[in-house]
Design an enzyme around this catalytic site. Structure first.
Site, PDB file in Angstrom:
ATOM      1  N   CYS A 180       0.969  -1.415   0.000  1.00  0.00           N
ATOM      2  CA  CYS A 180      -0.045   0.009  -0.050  1.00  0.00           C
ATOM      3  C   CYS A 180       0.818   1.319  -0.010  1.00  0.00           C
ATOM      4  O   CYS A 180       0.475   1.833  -0.699  1.00  0.00           O
ATOM      5  CB  CYS A 180      -0.806   0.089   1.284  1.00  0.00           C
ATOM      6  SG  CYS A 180      -2.180  -1.327   0.986  1.00  0.00           S
TER       7      CYS A 180
HETATM    8  N1  LIG Z   1      -3.557  -5.018   1.587  1.00  0.00           N
HETATM    9  C1  LIG Z   1      -3.910  -4.029   2.410  1.00  0.00           C
HETATM   10  O1  LIG Z   1      -3.474  -3.890   3.528  1.00  0.00           O
HETATM   11  C2  LIG Z   1      -5.009  -2.976   2.007  1.00  0.00           C
HETATM   12  C3  LIG Z   1      -5.442  -1.768   2.770  1.00  0.00           C
HETATM   13  C4  LIG Z   1      -6.198  -1.132   2.314  1.00  0.00           C
HETATM   14  C5  LIG Z   1      -6.674  -1.001   1.195  1.00  0.00           C
HETATM   15  N2  LIG Z   1      -6.006  -1.861   0.178  1.00  0.00           N
HETATM   16  C6  LIG Z   1      -6.259  -1.467  -1.317  1.00  0.00           C
HETATM   17  O2  LIG Z   1      -7.365  -2.649  -1.534  1.00  0.00           O
HETATM   18  C7  LIG Z   1      -7.374  -3.279  -2.783  1.00  0.00           C
HETATM   19  C8  LIG Z   1      -7.074  -4.811  -2.732  1.00  0.00           C
HETATM   20  O3  LIG Z   1      -5.843  -4.958  -2.018  1.00  0.00           O
HETATM   21  P1  LIG Z   1      -5.292  -6.443  -1.495  1.00  0.00           P
HETATM   22  O4  LIG Z   1      -3.912  -6.116  -1.016  1.00  0.00           O
HETATM   23  O5  LIG Z   1      -6.444  -7.001  -0.964  1.00  0.00           O
HETATM   24  O6  LIG Z   1      -5.160  -7.025  -2.957  1.00  0.00           O
HETATM   25  P2  LIG Z   1      -4.597  -8.379  -3.489  1.00  0.00           P
HETATM   26  O7  LIG Z   1      -3.541  -7.944  -4.819  1.00  0.00           O
HETATM   27  O8  LIG Z   1      -4.234  -9.059  -2.245  1.00  0.00           O
HETATM   28  O9  LIG Z   1      -5.708  -8.838  -4.081  1.00  0.00           O
HETATM   29  C9  LIG Z   1      -6.737  -8.409  -5.107  1.00  0.00           C
HETATM   30  C10 LIG Z   1      -7.164  -9.672  -5.975  1.00  0.00           C
HETATM   31  O10 LIG Z   1      -8.177  -9.226  -6.873  1.00  0.00           O
HETATM   32  C11 LIG Z   1      -8.134 -10.396  -7.767  1.00  0.00           C
HETATM   33  N3  LIG Z   1      -8.784  -9.736  -9.078  1.00  0.00           N
HETATM   34  C12 LIG Z   1      -8.211  -8.930 -10.074  1.00  0.00           C
HETATM   35  N4  LIG Z   1      -8.945  -8.464 -11.124  1.00  0.00           N
HETATM   36  C13 LIG Z   1     -10.043  -9.345 -10.763  1.00  0.00           C
HETATM   37  C14 LIG Z   1     -11.254  -9.576 -11.551  1.00  0.00           C
HETATM   38  N5  LIG Z   1     -11.649  -8.946 -12.541  1.00  0.00           N
HETATM   39  N6  LIG Z   1     -12.341 -10.406 -10.698  1.00  0.00           N
HETATM   40  C15 LIG Z   1     -12.119 -10.904  -9.711  1.00  0.00           C
HETATM   41  N7  LIG Z   1     -10.824 -10.884  -8.963  1.00  0.00           N
HETATM   42  C16 LIG Z   1      -9.973 -10.173  -9.408  1.00  0.00           C
HETATM   43  C17 LIG Z   1      -6.663 -10.777  -7.835  1.00  0.00           C
HETATM   44  O11 LIG Z   1      -6.612 -12.367  -8.567  1.00  0.00           O
HETATM   45  C18 LIG Z   1      -6.094 -10.560  -6.645  1.00  0.00           C
HETATM   46  O12 LIG Z   1      -6.395 -11.863  -5.784  1.00  0.00           O
HETATM   47  C19 LIG Z   1      -6.132  -2.357  -3.562  1.00  0.00           C
HETATM   48  O13 LIG Z   1      -6.632  -1.031  -4.008  1.00  0.00           O
HETATM   49  C20 LIG Z   1      -5.361  -2.008  -2.214  1.00  0.00           C
HETATM   50  O14 LIG Z   1      -4.449  -0.622  -2.409  1.00  0.00           O
HETATM   51  C21 LIG Z   1      -5.199  -2.865   0.697  1.00  0.00           C
END
Ligand SMILES: NC(=O)c1ccc[n+]([C@@H]2O[C@H](COP(=O)([O-])OP(=O)(O)OC[C@H]3O[C@@H](n4cnc5c(N)ncnc54)[C@H](O)[C@@H]3O)[C@@H](O)[C@H]2O)c1
Length: 446
Positions: free
Chosen positions: A275
């Site tokens: 992030c």
């Molecule tokens: N990880 C954190 O601590 C955190 C905290 C707050 C916000 N965020 C934000 O939340 C969002 C997700 O983060 P994350 O860490 O959970 O991501 P991640 O990368 O762990 O997971 C995202 C998932 O989305 C899936 N994906 C992509 N395209 C898709 C589609 N069309 N249909 C279905 N699935 C699909 C991918 O396969 C992946 O598993 C990002 O924007 C991130 O910046 C993350």
């Protein structure tokens, strides 16, 4: 009142915690991912990543039928539910700007499903997206694919997520605040009602605002936290030039000031993870596009780029040439209690050590499988800290796992070839450790 049905698209840290959170409170949740292997794990109740406290409830909610994960069936997930959270990844492009390809694809899939729906449905963007994305990218795609009108035919909100990896599920269940960016009042009301039914009496402060303000709140929050880290690291670097100065005492005293607070003032090797680095870069790039240069954040980012290399600099100061020297790395994950290696500070450290022809052995309680994908056979992997330290010329403490905090000086001196310790996270007492071995630490004046 009958509980609404929820779909969650993208089942990473944010998606899975959202899905398990709702399912654990009796909502029926359908998750959708592109990753068949991940879906299979989830449907067996196994989290696809290391996240304490998620395992038990994931298992329970899958077993009692409240949570199901589909592969490549976003349309079905949307059709069978009342509200959809989109939590797909929003990575960086090579130039640092946000890559919206997953948001665009998932939005198209949601839009196609909306076309077939006869009932009102609310779409909520949970992913971190730069200001303007929900209005200018998500809404037009949804309207084009569904042939329906946002507002009257379906609802649209942007509700950023503030969880921290390592305590992700706990944070989802007990968040400090809820932010609802709303396209219109009807969408905002629907999401507020859902959150209020979820959190009940313990609903945290809830802010309703515009879509773009909600989007910016997330970036502003992460940017400030990143700024605090680069700030304290800058002060730590200054401490090293001042005889007798110690950043730990400086930070502890600063943190007692209520205007400053003690959190995010731990000097170390910089911030990593999925992030802070990408969000700071994305905001810089977005702002540049708008004609405003975020000089402060550019400095934050530059400090963070050079900070991990201090570990290598200390190594060279204490050992001389690193050629052929065996360096033990304790901790690989970008922070404790996760196996996530994205933008982990250890990556530039190990790459530089290898450039100096050092031989690297690393240990981490959970992140070794993910580290192997990055470093392959360029380094060796130990199965315990003591195995990692055996015959090492130097140890760099990179990730402050609890198990490392318990170490005594003897845990290093008994098996290392040369007892040289670099404390990259300030977890050891310099007086105690410095007396028994060659010792260097971030932010410690000589
Ligand atoms: N990880 C954190 O601590 C955190 C905290 C707050 C916000 N965020 C934000 O939340 C969002 C997700 O983060 P994350 O860490 O959970 O991501 P991640 O990368 O762990 O997971 C995202 C998932 O989305 C899936 N994906 C992509 N395209 C898709 C589609 N069309 N249909 C279905 N699935 C699909 C991918 O396969 C992946 O598993 C990002 O924007 C991130 O910046 C993350």
């Amino acid at each position: 009142m009958k509980k609404q049905k929820i779909s969650v698209i993208g089942i990473g840290y944010v998606g899975l915690c959202t899905a398990v959170g709702f399912a654990s409170k009796g909502y029926n949740v359908i998750a959708s991912t592109h990753d068949a292997e991940k879906a299979a794990k989830i449907n067996k109740g196994i989290p696809p990543f290391h996240e304490p406290s998620l395992q038990k409830l994931l298992e329970e909610t899958v077993q009692n039928g409240h949570l199901t994960c589909l592969t490549n069936q976003t349309e079905k997930a949307v059709l069978e539910t009342d509200l959809t959270f989109d939590a797909v990844g929003t990575p960086s492009r090579p130039d640092g700007s946000i890559d919206l390809q997953f948001i665009e694809t998932s939005t198209r899939e949601i839009g196609k499903a909306l076309k077939q729906k006869s009932t009102y449905h609310v779409v909520i963007i949970k992913s971190t997206v730069v200001p303007g994305t929900t209005q200018d990218t998500v809404k037009p795609i949804l309207e084009k694919e569904s042939k329906k009108k946002c507002g009257s035919d379906f609802g649209l909100c942007m509700s950023p997520e503030f969880l921290r990896q390592g305590s992700a599920f706990k944070d989802t269940m007990h968040t400090d605040r809820i932010v609802i960016g709303e396209y219109d009042k009807k969408s905002g009301d629907a999401l507020e009602n859902l959150y209020k039914s979820f959190y009940g009496k313990s609903t945290p402060p809830l802010i309703r605002t515009t879509l773009s303000t909600a989007e910016l709140i997330k970036y502003a929050s992460n940017s400030l936290l990143a700024t605090k880290i680069s700030f304290i690291n800058t002060m730590a670097n200054l401490c090293e030039k001042i005889s007798g100065a110690d950043i730990k005492t400086v930070a502890a005293a600063m943190g007692l000031d209520k205007r400053i607070g003690p959190l995010f003032l731990n000097a170390g090797l910089g911030y990593g993870g999925s992030c802070f680095p990408k969000d700071v870069k994305a905001l810089i790039a977005h702002s540049k596009n708008l004609g405003y240069c975020l000089e402060l954040l550019e400095a934050v980012e530059n400090v963070n780029k050079t900070q991990p290399l201090k570990a290598v600099q200390f190594c060279k100061e204490l050992l001389g040439s690193l050629q052929g020297k065996r360096v033990a790395i304790l901790g690989l994950a970008f922070k404790p209690n996760t196996d996530d290696m994205r933008e982990a500070r250890v990556i530039p450290i190990i790459n530089h050590l290898l450039k100096e022809c050092a031989r690297v052995t690393a240990y981490d309680p959970v992140a070794v499988p993910n580290a192997k994908v990055i470093f392959k056979n360029k380094i060796q992997y130990a199965t315990s800290a003591s195995e990692c330290l055996k015959n090492a010329d130097c140890c760099i403490l990179v990730t402050e796992w609890d198990e490392f905090k318990k170490f005594e000086p003897e845990d290093f001196t008994k098996s290392m070839k040369q007892p040289v310790l670099i404390d990259g996270r300030r977890i050891y007492d310099p007086k105690e450790f410095g007396g028994k071995m060659k010792f260097a630490a971030i932010g410690l004046g000589q």
